[in-house]
Design a protein around this motif. Structure first.
Motif, PDB file in Angstrom:
ATOM      1  N   CYS A 196      31.663  20.186  37.053  1.00 19.49           N
ATOM      2  CA  CYS A 196      32.326  19.009  37.631  1.00 19.49           C
ATOM      3  C   CYS A 196      33.578  19.441  38.385  1.00 19.49           C
ATOM      4  N   LYS A 197      33.958  18.602  39.337  1.00 18.28           N
ATOM      5  CA  LYS A 197      35.201  18.792  40.080  1.00 18.28           C
ATOM      6  C   LYS A 197      36.035  17.551  39.849  1.00 18.28           C
ATOM      7  N   LEU A 198      37.179  17.743  39.224  1.00 15.85           N
ATOM      8  CA  LEU A 198      38.016  16.626  38.783  1.00 15.85           C
ATOM      9  C   LEU A 198      39.464  16.898  39.198  1.00 15.85           C
ATOM     10  N   GLN A 201      40.206  20.211  40.770  1.00 14.76           N
ATOM     11  CA  GLN A 201      39.935  21.406  39.981  1.00 14.76           C
ATOM     12  C   GLN A 201      38.461  21.457  39.588  1.00 14.76           C
ATOM     13  N   THR A 202      37.924  22.672  39.585  1.00 17.36           N
ATOM     14  CA  THR A 202      36.530  22.879  39.201  1.00 17.36           C
ATOM     15  C   THR A 202      36.453  23.311  37.741  1.00 17.36           C
ATOM     16  N   TYR A 203      35.544  22.665  36.988  1.00 20.80           N
ATOM     17  CA  TYR A 203      35.398  22.971  35.562  1.00 20.80           C
ATOM     18  C   TYR A 203      33.923  23.143  35.212  1.00 20.80           C
ATOM     19  N   PHE A 204      33.707  23.922  34.143  1.00 16.24           N
ATOM     20  CA  PHE A 204      32.380  24.071  33.544  1.00 16.24           C
ATOM     21  C   PHE A 204      32.537  23.734  32.054  1.00 16.24           C
ATOM     22  N   PRO A 205      32.569  22.445  31.725  1.00 15.94           N
ATOM     23  CA  PRO A 205      32.955  22.019  30.369  1.00 15.94           C
ATOM     24  C   PRO A 205      32.084  22.575  29.243  1.00 15.94           C
ATOM     25  N   VAL A 244      39.606  13.439  28.244  1.00 11.32           N
ATOM     26  CA  VAL A 244      38.804  12.963  29.368  1.00 11.32           C
ATOM     27  C   VAL A 244      37.643  12.109  28.871  1.00 11.32           C
ATOM     28  N   ASP A 245      37.439  10.978  29.493  1.00 14.57           N
ATOM     29  CA  ASP A 245      36.255  10.156  29.247  1.00 14.57           C
ATOM     30  C   ASP A 245      35.134  10.717  30.126  1.00 14.57           C
ATOM     31  N   TRP A 246      34.327  11.595  29.545  1.00 14.31           N
ATOM     32  CA  TRP A 246      33.348  12.346  30.334  1.00 14.31           C
ATOM     33  C   TRP A 246      32.291  11.443  30.953  1.00 14.31           C
ATOM     34  N   TYR A 272      34.649  11.604  39.075  1.00 13.30           N
ATOM     35  CA  TYR A 272      34.399  12.961  39.524  1.00 13.30           C
ATOM     36  C   TYR A 272      34.321  13.020  41.049  1.00 13.30           C
ATOM     37  N   GLU A 273      34.813  14.099  41.606  1.00 14.08           N
ATOM     38  CA  GLU A 273      34.609  14.346  43.031  1.00 14.08           C
ATOM     39  C   GLU A 273      33.198  14.873  43.275  1.00 14.08           C
TER      40      GLU A 273
END
Length: 434
Positions: free
Chosen positions: A59-61, A64-68, A89-91, A96-97
């Protein structure tokens, strides 16, 4: 020339024992398809987090780019920490971008209050078809399909860990009983005398003096108890090394050097009979009643410590045949020790029947764990298992999906392992080889 030699090697391999077993196994279509289903079950269990998770794979939030999911693995392994901006975070509803979600965008404990007790065949209040509860949800809106997927991991873990423990104990004790029998295991009088004298001291200092430490650890967690028990075992073994060293010079004296025969076969056989007479489920219930915080690991260990008797019986019968074969006699004539012959030659050539027992044992272990989970015993509240999902059907008889789908998962898994065991039995039966 190379092609001809390759074909000869292939034909030779096909005539080997395992080549024959493979051909016989492939003739049994139900066993072959059961093995394929087992592969699928293991695959789903291993990658459960990528099939069903409220956290996205990518995700990009906020730029910032994340790999949760990968980050969660790193946090669990202790090699990284969770960034502070991701803690609350409320996933499910985050803006999300860009995002790549798991196929099932729910974790087993994710609560969807708008779709509590959702019927899989009726309309659901979801923003898109991706968030639909395809197999329904419970009273708190927790997705059933996600629970089944993550429950697969628990089922496979119970089968593998418990049968791993049972296999180690069963193979070792069964091999000793079968290879040495009642007349071949001998020790010098000095070895027996000094070990008997030091046995009390080893037990006293390793276990008795540390009893309160282990009791406190058991009341807190099974992992802590296991660590303390391991320390006690190391102390016990370290103390028992001393009498064996002391016994060496005494062997030179005729009286103390005389060897005494130990009827190990009848000792282990009677132990197997005693354990077989104890109901495993009752034993687990008794232990869980004492433990302050029962865990799924405790269930695995108990099943493993009580489920080795069948494996021991099979390996014992094989060793009774193998110990009189020519290659064992040849190894003895070369002067190899009995322990080396048993561990390096006899046991590796006697493990075929153990595979059959393990296949049936995995199915039995899964059923035992499912029964305990159904009763709400030995499983933490944050662990989702098939038995716990099946128990949800008690809340409301109209929630048929909690009776059908978990029951079907248990039935399929147990059936394929039993069919796999039957297929191995037929393939390894020399009377059926053609």
């Amino acid at each position: 020339m190379t092609l001809m030699s390759t074909q000869k090697k292939s034909n030779k391999a096909d005539q080997s024992y395992w080549g024959t077993v493979k051909r016989q196994f492939n003739k049994n279509r139900s066993a072959v398809w059961s093995l394929r289903v087992v592969y699928v079950i293991f695959f789903v269990g291993i990658f459960a987090d990528f099939f069903a998770n409220e956290k996205p794979i990518y995700c990009k939030l906020d730029g910032q780019t994340y790999f949760p999911i990968f980050r969660e693995y790193a946090v669990a392994a202790g090699v990284a920490g969770m960034p502070s901006e991701l803690l609350n975070v409320d996933w499910v509803n985050a803006n999300y971008e860009s995002v790549l979600r798991a196929p099932i965008p729910y974790s087993p404990l994710t609560k969807d209050w708008d779709n509590a007790y959702a019927n899989p065949t009726k309309k659901q209040d979801v923003k898109s078809w991706r968030f639909r509860h395809f197999l329904g949800s419970d009273q708190l809106g927790r997705d059933l399909l996600s629970g089944l997927i993550h429950g697969t991991r628990i089922a496979m873990l119970v089968g593998i860990v418990s049968m791993g423990i049972a296999s180690f104990i069963g193979i070792l004790l069964g091999a000793i009983a079968g290879y040495f029998g009642d007349e071949r295991l001998q020790f010098s009088r000095s070895t027996l005398l000094w070990n008997a004298l030091f046995l009390f001291f080893a037990w006293f200092y390793a276990f008795n003096t540390r009893m309160f430490i282990m009791t406190d650890a058991l009341s807190e967690s099974f992992g802590g108890f296991l660590f303390q028990f391991l320390i006690s075992t190391v102390i016990f073994l370290a103390i028992m090394v001393i009498p064996n060293l002391i016994a060496i010079p005494f062997k030179r004296i005729a009286f103390f050097g005389k060897r005494v025969t130990i009827p190990i076969d009848i000792i282990i056989s009677r132990t197997i009979e005693i354990l077989n007479s104890v109901p495993i489920l009752l034993l687990i219930l008794s232990i869980c009643a004492v433990v302050k915080r029962p865990s799924i690991m405790l269930i695995m260990v108990i099943i493993g410590l009580t489920g080795w008797t069948g494996i021991a019986g099979f390996i014992r019968a094989e060793l009774l045949k193998v110990r009189s074969l020519e290659y064992i006699e040849a190894a003895e004539s070369l002067g190899y020790s009995q322990w080396r012959i048993m561990l390096r030659h006899a046991i590796p050539n006697s493990l075929t029947s153990v595979l059959i027992t393990i296949a049936f044992g995995v199915a039995s272990a899964i059923l035992t764990e499912t029964s305990l989970s159904f009763l709400g015993i030995g499983v933490q509240s944050d662990v989702v298992t098939w038995g716990k999902l099946l128990n949800e059907a008690h809340a409301d008889v109209s929630g048929w999906w909690f009776a059908v789908f978990p029951g079907l998962a248990i039935f399929v898994t147990v059936t394929v392992f039993n069919l796999l065991g039957e297929g191995l039995t037929d393939a390894m039966d020399p009377r059926l080889k053609q």
